[in-house]
Design a protein around this motif. Structure first.
Motif, PDB file in Angstrom:
ATOM      1  N   TYR A 117       4.741  -3.690  -4.266  1.00 31.63           N
ATOM      2  CA  TYR A 117       3.584  -3.207  -5.026  1.00 31.63           C
ATOM      3  C   TYR A 117       3.620  -3.675  -6.475  1.00 31.63           C
ATOM      4  N   GLU A 140       2.257   1.597  -3.424  1.00 33.21           N
ATOM      5  CA  GLU A 140       1.316   2.216  -4.361  1.00 33.21           C
ATOM      6  C   GLU A 140       1.364   3.732  -4.248  1.00 33.21           C
ATOM      7  N   TYR A 141       1.450   4.225  -3.019  1.00 33.92           N
ATOM      8  CA  TYR A 141       1.550   5.669  -2.794  1.00 33.92           C
ATOM      9  C   TYR A 141       2.822   6.234  -3.438  1.00 33.92           C
ATOM     10  N   LEU A 142       3.912   5.483  -3.325  1.00 31.53           N
ATOM     11  CA  LEU A 142       5.193   5.951  -3.854  1.00 31.53           C
ATOM     12  C   LEU A 142       5.305   5.794  -5.372  1.00 31.53           C
ATOM     13  N   THR A 144       3.694   6.764  -7.918  1.00 32.46           N
ATOM     14  CA  THR A 144       3.238   7.799  -8.856  1.00 32.46           C
ATOM     15  C   THR A 144       4.355   8.263  -9.771  1.00 32.46           C
ATOM     16  N   GLU A 171       0.840  -1.204   0.000  1.00 34.58           N
ATOM     17  CA  GLU A 171       0.000   0.000   0.000  1.00 34.58           C
ATOM     18  C   GLU A 171       0.872   1.250   0.000  1.00 34.58           C
ATOM     19  N   TYR A 172       1.938   1.222   0.781  1.00 32.47           N
ATOM     20  CA  TYR A 172       2.880   2.341   0.773  1.00 32.47           C
ATOM     21  C   TYR A 172       3.567   2.407  -0.592  1.00 32.47           C
ATOM     22  N   GLU A 193      11.538   2.031   1.391  1.00 36.40           N
ATOM     23  CA  GLU A 193      10.715   2.514   0.280  1.00 36.40           C
ATOM     24  C   GLU A 193      10.937   1.662  -0.971  1.00 36.40           C
TER      25      GLU A 193
END
Length: 234
Positions: A229, A164-166, A168, A161-162, A222
């Motif tokens: 992901y 997915e946020y990263l 972009t 989930e983190y 990260e």
């Protein structure tokens, strides 16, 4: 005359410093035996020809995918365009784990874990490049720093989930559906391969300035999250 004398003195000092700090590259005789693992795909020495893989004469100091007449994979061609050149350090990384430097390489060799065996193999390969008498004092045969990714880093469990946020920024160039479109796909990539590749950019083994910059901004956690992901991205 003074300038020439100064340059000669400076050059001699550089050579002396290099010889003092160089480490033995390896044993070429042992490397010759190890080359049996490579000989199913590669030839080397007098009369060597391209086979499943390109012949390996003149390998050191050569830009990747520039040996004329051999049909390299698109991934290897891209690595060459990005500036990958075969030196002791980059070849050491490639032999240890081909996917660390070239994603989707056609070379099926899984990698050679033992650093001394890699050094021995490269000492043998170096005999068939220009000026082999400079082993081990001069580039590209002088030993570089260890490139291996710490097993503790590979063991990190990323949060998808983190990730997915990263993701972009990644998806401004890479396609989420896995299509290439001139840029290699990172979708459904095995986590370890993703992590190893990102750390190769981070350590400037992979020669792509944008990716080096992007990887340099990311922490180990990260990178692990991005790997988690993209591994399962549909």
């Amino acid at each position: 005359m003074r300038i020439a004398r100064y340059l000669n003195i400076a050059f001699a000092a550089v050579l002396a410093a290099g010889a003092a700090h160089a480490e033995l590259a390896g044993d070429a005789e042992t490397g010759k035996e190890l080359f049996d693992v490579c000989s199913g795909c590669h030839e080397i020495g007098n009369g060597a020809q391209d086979s499943i893989g390109p012949h390996l004469n003149g390998l050191f100091g050569r830009r990747a995918a520039t040996h004329e007449g051999f049909a390299y994979s698109k991934s290897m061609q891209r690595a060459g365009v990005d500036g990958l050149t075969w030196t002791f350090e980059t070849l050491d990384a490639y032999i240890a784990n081909p996917l660390a430097l070239v994603s989707k390489t056609r070379m099926s060799f899984p990698g050679l874990d033992d650093s001394q065996e890699r050094a021995d193999l490269m000492a043998y390969l170096r005999m068939f490049s220009d000026n082999p008498s400079n082993i081990p004092e001069a580039e590209p045969t002088a030993r570089g720093t260890d490139h291996d990714v710490d097993p503790a880093i590979l063991a990190l469990q990323g949060d998808p989930e983190y990730g997915e946020y990263l993701s972009t920024e990644c998806l401004t160039c890479h396609q989420s559906d896995g299509s290439a479109q001139g840029i290699p796909s990172i979708t459904r990539w095995p986590e370890e391969n993703f992590v190893v590749a990102m750390h190769a950019y981070k350590n400037k083994l992979r020669r792509h300035p944008v990716m080096q910059m992007m990887a340099g901004r990311l922490s180990n956690e990260e990178i692990a999250s991005l790997a988690a992901y993209f591994k399962d991205l549909e």
